[in-house]
Design a protein around this motif. Structure first.
Motif, PDB file in Angstrom:
ATOM      1  N   VAL A  12       0.850  -1.186   0.000  1.00 29.87           N
ATOM      2  CA  VAL A  12       0.000   0.000   0.000  1.00 29.87           C
ATOM      3  C   VAL A  12       0.884   1.234   0.000  1.00 29.87           C
ATOM      4  N   GLN A  13       0.387   2.303  -0.567  1.00 31.33           N
ATOM      5  CA  GLN A  13       1.142   3.553  -0.559  1.00 31.33           C
ATOM      6  C   GLN A  13       1.003   4.247   0.790  1.00 31.33           C
ATOM      7  N   ALA A  14       1.984   5.062   1.102  1.00 34.18           N
ATOM      8  CA  ALA A  14       1.927   5.841   2.339  1.00 34.18           C
ATOM      9  C   ALA A  14       0.633   6.658   2.376  1.00 34.18           C
ATOM     10  N   GLY A  15       0.018   6.664   3.546  1.00 34.60           N
ATOM     11  CA  GLY A  15      -1.260   7.342   3.699  1.00 34.60           C
ATOM     12  C   GLY A  15      -2.456   6.448   3.494  1.00 34.60           C
ATOM     13  N   GLY A  16      -2.219   5.258   2.977  1.00 37.61           N
ATOM     14  CA  GLY A  16      -3.304   4.328   2.705  1.00 37.61           C
ATOM     15  C   GLY A  16      -3.704   3.522   3.920  1.00 37.61           C
ATOM     16  N   SER A  17      -4.611   2.577   3.682  1.00 35.48           N
ATOM     17  CA  SER A  17      -5.163   1.762   4.763  1.00 35.48           C
ATOM     18  C   SER A  17      -5.145   0.292   4.398  1.00 35.48           C
TER      19      SER A  17
END
Length: 121
Positions: A12-17
């Motif tokens: 997942v990308q940073a900031g994701g969940s």
């Protein structure tokens, strides 16, 4: 036999969940505390979050306000909702359950095999 099976890891990308799940199966009398731990490369395993069978929770300072642990006692399942993920959250996440297999047995800790969470920057 008791099995703890984790699911929900991934990239997942940073900031994701991401939401992790861990289902406990097998011959079980009762489950006490459940929790999530993680181990990053070349680091020791560390506590992420725990939850008692009555729902009291505890979190590592590094995840407070971003992660939420919950459990479904009817399904013998514990969850970890991870929001606002950071690259430093990258690790193998392990599920833990402290349980009794029989009423006359001592409670013991059981572990899952882990699920990899990778957070890209």
């Amino acid at each position: 036999q008791v099995q703890l099976v984790e699911s929900g890891g991934g990239l997942v990308q940073a900031g994701g969940s991401l939401r992790l799940s861990c289902a406990v199966s097998g011959s079980i009398f009762s489950i006490n505390g459940m929790g999530w731990y993680r181990q990053a490369p070349e680091k020791q395993r560390e506590l992420v979050a725990t939850i008692t069978n009555s729902g009291s929770t505890n979190y590592a300072d590094s995840v407070k306000g971003r992660f939420t642990i919950s459990r479904d006692n009817a399904k013998n399942t514990v969850y970890l909702q991870m929001n606002s993920l950071k690259p430093e959250d990258t690790a193998v996440y392990y599920c833990n359950a402290n349980l009794r297999r029989r009423s006359w047995y001592n409670a013991m800790d059981y572990w899952g095999k882990g699920t990899l969470v990778t957070v890209s920057s």
